[in-house]
Scaffold this motif. Structure first.
Motif, PDB file in Angstrom:
ATOM      1  N   LEU A 124     -16.706 -47.914  -4.778  1.00 40.63           N
ATOM      2  CA  LEU A 124     -18.161 -48.337  -5.035  1.00 40.63           C
ATOM      3  C   LEU A 124     -19.026 -47.228  -5.031  1.00 40.63           C
ATOM      4  N   LYS A 125     -18.586 -46.004  -4.274  1.00 41.49           N
ATOM      5  CA  LYS A 125     -19.440 -44.880  -4.599  1.00 41.49           C
ATOM      6  C   LYS A 125     -19.345 -44.012  -5.758  1.00 41.49           C
ATOM      7  N   ALA A 126     -18.316 -44.276  -6.492  1.00 38.68           N
ATOM      8  CA  ALA A 126     -18.026 -43.668  -7.934  1.00 38.68           C
ATOM      9  C   ALA A 126     -18.875 -44.189  -8.852  1.00 38.68           C
ATOM     10  N   THR A 127     -19.280 -45.635  -8.706  1.00 32.07           N
ATOM     11  CA  THR A 127     -19.711 -46.621  -9.650  1.00 32.07           C
ATOM     12  C   THR A 127     -21.297 -46.581  -9.244  1.00 32.07           C
ATOM     13  N   SER A 128     -21.917 -46.088  -8.118  1.00 34.13           N
ATOM     14  CA  SER A 128     -23.068 -46.331  -7.942  1.00 34.13           C
ATOM     15  C   SER A 128     -24.043 -45.216  -8.386  1.00 34.13           C
ATOM     16  N   ALA A 129     -25.333 -46.033  -8.825  1.00 34.28           N
ATOM     17  CA  ALA A 129     -26.475 -45.232  -9.314  1.00 34.28           C
ATOM     18  C   ALA A 129     -27.149 -44.484  -8.287  1.00 34.28           C
ATOM     19  N   HIS A 130     -27.071 -44.750  -7.049  1.00 34.55           N
ATOM     20  CA  HIS A 130     -27.848 -44.146  -6.037  1.00 34.55           C
ATOM     21  C   HIS A 130     -27.615 -42.641  -5.793  1.00 34.55           C
ATOM     22  N   SER A 131     -28.433 -41.837  -5.740  1.00 40.78           N
ATOM     23  CA  SER A 131     -28.050 -40.297  -5.464  1.00 40.78           C
ATOM     24  C   SER A 131     -28.209 -39.883  -4.276  1.00 40.78           C
ATOM     25  N   CYS A 132     -27.571 -38.800  -3.816  1.00 41.94           N
ATOM     26  CA  CYS A 132     -27.762 -38.404  -2.545  1.00 41.94           C
ATOM     27  C   CYS A 132     -29.087 -37.457  -2.218  1.00 41.94           C
ATOM     28  N   PRO A 133     -29.490 -37.508  -0.823  1.00 41.12           N
ATOM     29  CA  PRO A 133     -30.869 -37.102  -0.497  1.00 41.12           C
ATOM     30  C   PRO A 133     -31.100 -35.971  -1.192  1.00 41.12           C
ATOM     31  N   TRP A 134     -30.117 -34.779  -1.166  1.00 37.60           N
ATOM     32  CA  TRP A 134     -30.313 -33.271  -1.696  1.00 37.60           C
ATOM     33  C   TRP A 134     -30.647 -33.458  -3.092  1.00 37.60           C
ATOM     34  N   ASP A 135     -30.424 -34.882  -3.913  1.00 39.27           N
ATOM     35  CA  ASP A 135     -30.806 -34.748  -5.037  1.00 39.27           C
ATOM     36  C   ASP A 135     -32.337 -35.654  -5.344  1.00 39.27           C
ATOM     37  N   LEU A 136     -32.820 -35.874  -4.647  1.00 46.53           N
ATOM     38  CA  LEU A 136     -34.149 -36.559  -4.717  1.00 46.53           C
ATOM     39  C   LEU A 136     -35.444 -35.701  -4.663  1.00 46.53           C
ATOM     40  N   GLY A 140     -36.539 -31.940  -2.682  1.00 51.22           N
ATOM     41  CA  GLY A 140     -36.549 -30.687  -3.354  1.00 51.22           C
ATOM     42  C   GLY A 140     -35.628 -31.080  -4.801  1.00 51.22           C
ATOM     43  N   GLY A 141     -35.116 -32.215  -4.714  1.00 46.78           N
ATOM     44  CA  GLY A 141     -34.485 -32.558  -6.055  1.00 46.78           C
ATOM     45  C   GLY A 141     -35.189 -32.807  -7.206  1.00 46.78           C
ATOM     46  N   LYS A 142     -34.460 -33.756  -8.105  1.00 42.32           N
ATOM     47  CA  LYS A 142     -35.237 -34.120  -9.310  1.00 42.32           C
ATOM     48  C   LYS A 142     -34.998 -35.682  -9.579  1.00 42.32           C
ATOM     49  N   ALA A 143     -34.176 -36.228  -8.929  1.00 46.52           N
ATOM     50  CA  ALA A 143     -33.844 -37.599  -8.784  1.00 46.52           C
ATOM     51  C   ALA A 143     -35.050 -38.605  -8.240  1.00 46.52           C
ATOM     52  N   VAL A 144     -35.062 -39.795  -8.648  1.00 46.67           N
ATOM     53  CA  VAL A 144     -35.964 -40.689  -7.969  1.00 46.67           C
ATOM     54  C   VAL A 144     -35.278 -41.841  -7.185  1.00 46.67           C
ATOM     55  N   ALA A 145     -35.541 -42.308  -5.940  1.00 44.32           N
ATOM     56  CA  ALA A 145     -35.227 -42.951  -5.137  1.00 44.32           C
ATOM     57  C   ALA A 145     -35.806 -44.427  -5.535  1.00 44.32           C
ATOM     58  N   GLY A 150     -32.750 -52.963  -6.287  1.00 41.94           N
ATOM     59  CA  GLY A 150     -33.321 -52.742  -7.380  1.00 41.94           C
ATOM     60  C   GLY A 150     -32.740 -52.480  -8.566  1.00 41.94           C
ATOM     61  N   VAL A 151     -33.387 -52.336  -9.555  1.00 33.05           N
ATOM     62  CA  VAL A 151     -32.979 -51.692 -10.618  1.00 33.05           C
ATOM     63  C   VAL A 151     -33.076 -50.163 -10.948  1.00 33.05           C
ATOM     64  N   ALA A 152     -32.121 -49.381 -11.472  1.00 36.48           N
ATOM     65  CA  ALA A 152     -32.024 -48.154 -11.314  1.00 36.48           C
ATOM     66  C   ALA A 152     -32.642 -47.492 -12.316  1.00 36.48           C
ATOM     67  N   PRO A 153     -33.897 -46.687 -12.176  1.00 30.76           N
ATOM     68  CA  PRO A 153     -34.833 -46.008 -13.217  1.00 30.76           C
ATOM     69  C   PRO A 153     -34.129 -45.108 -13.961  1.00 30.76           C
ATOM     70  N   PRO A 154     -34.539 -44.716 -15.175  1.00 28.95           N
ATOM     71  CA  PRO A 154     -33.795 -43.833 -16.035  1.00 28.95           C
ATOM     72  C   PRO A 154     -33.722 -42.522 -15.146  1.00 28.95           C
ATOM     73  N   ASP A 155     -34.451 -42.080 -14.329  1.00 31.23           N
ATOM     74  CA  ASP A 155     -34.446 -40.643 -13.783  1.00 31.23           C
ATOM     75  C   ASP A 155     -33.655 -40.791 -12.372  1.00 31.23           C
TER      76      ASP A 155
END
Length: 245
Positions: A124-136, A140-145, A150-155
């Motif tokens: 499940l983790k390997a196929t998840s589009a949700h990023s870790c906190p340190w990536d958000l 301090g990261g670049k990913a969007v929570a 919901g539907v995963a945004p492009p970023d």
């Protein structure tokens, strides 16, 4: 007379307790199905807007340096991320070897159950589009929570961070429940409770590092227990069905 009276005493073990692979009742599975549904809804509610997750994980984030100071902590990584996980693996492998040597099918199945939960969580983790906190972005990261369902945004970032993989190692010891349930039910629940605590502790260590949110870890425990129940139920059903032929 003594033998007859002894056999009629209350403490005589019922057949289900002496079977190598004992089946659990339909009532047992029904109760746990309801509990899993209730806790699943609770976890969805806790993750509804991310406020609880952000508050708990954000406590360990330094806004001045824009990083998690404990991310590369030597002792947190050594004890929580490596040592505890290695101890869980050793427990499962030891039980498997002992079961094979002593021809104890229940031990073997319980050992395999300690691996099935983390395996499901890992997929499940390997196929998840949700990023870790340190990536958000907020940490301090670049990913969007985004919301859990919901539907995963492009970023959405690199993803691969839901459910919590490390916490699933601790939760995997819930499998010991099946080892003791037929004869020592208090010990069975004690093992189950201890595994829940261990999983939460290991998961919280990852929260301190900025690797996961609370709901990531809660869902890890949910999936581990579901996988173990389904696997145990299928194996015991098929085993007992083959015996009756």
């Amino acid at each position: 007379m003594q033998l007859s009276s002894k056999l009629n005493q209350h403490e005589t073990l019922p057949p289900i307790r002496i079977n190598a692979l004992y089946p659990l009742s339909a009532r047992f599975y029904a109760i746990h199905a309801v509990l899993l549904a209730v806790f699943g809804l609770l976890f969805l509610w806790l993750a509804r807007d991310g406020s609880l997750d952000n508050a708990l994980t954000g406590y360990w984030f330094d806004p001045l340096t824009q990083r998690f100071p404990w991310k590369d902590n030597r002792w947190l990584d050594l004890i929580n991320h490596r040592l505890l996980k290695d101890m869980v693996i050793v427990t499962g492998v030891t039980l498997l070897i002992a079961g094979l040597l002593r021809r104890q099918p229940r031990w073997i199945l319980v050992a395999l159950l300690t691996g099935i939960g983390p395996l499901v969580v890992g997929v499940l983790k390997a196929t998840s589009a949700h990023s870790c906190p340190w990536d958000l972005v907020m940490f301090g990261g670049k990913a969007v929570a985004w919301p859990l369902l919901g539907v995963a945004p492009p970023d959405s970032g690199p993803g691969r961070c839901f459910p919590g993989g490390h916490a699933s190692s601790g939760f995997s010891l819930m499998a010991l429940f099946f080892l003791y349930w037929p004869t020592r039910r208090r010990l069975a629940w004690l093992c189950w409770s201890g595994a829940v605590v261990l999983g939460l502790v290991m998961g919280y260590g990852q929260m301190m590092r900025g690797a996961h949110f609370l709901t990531h870890n809660l869902w890890a425990g949910w999936w581990v227990w579901l996988a173990q129940l389904l696997t145990y139920g299928c194996v015991t059903y098929l085993t007992n069905k083959m015996r009756k032929k």
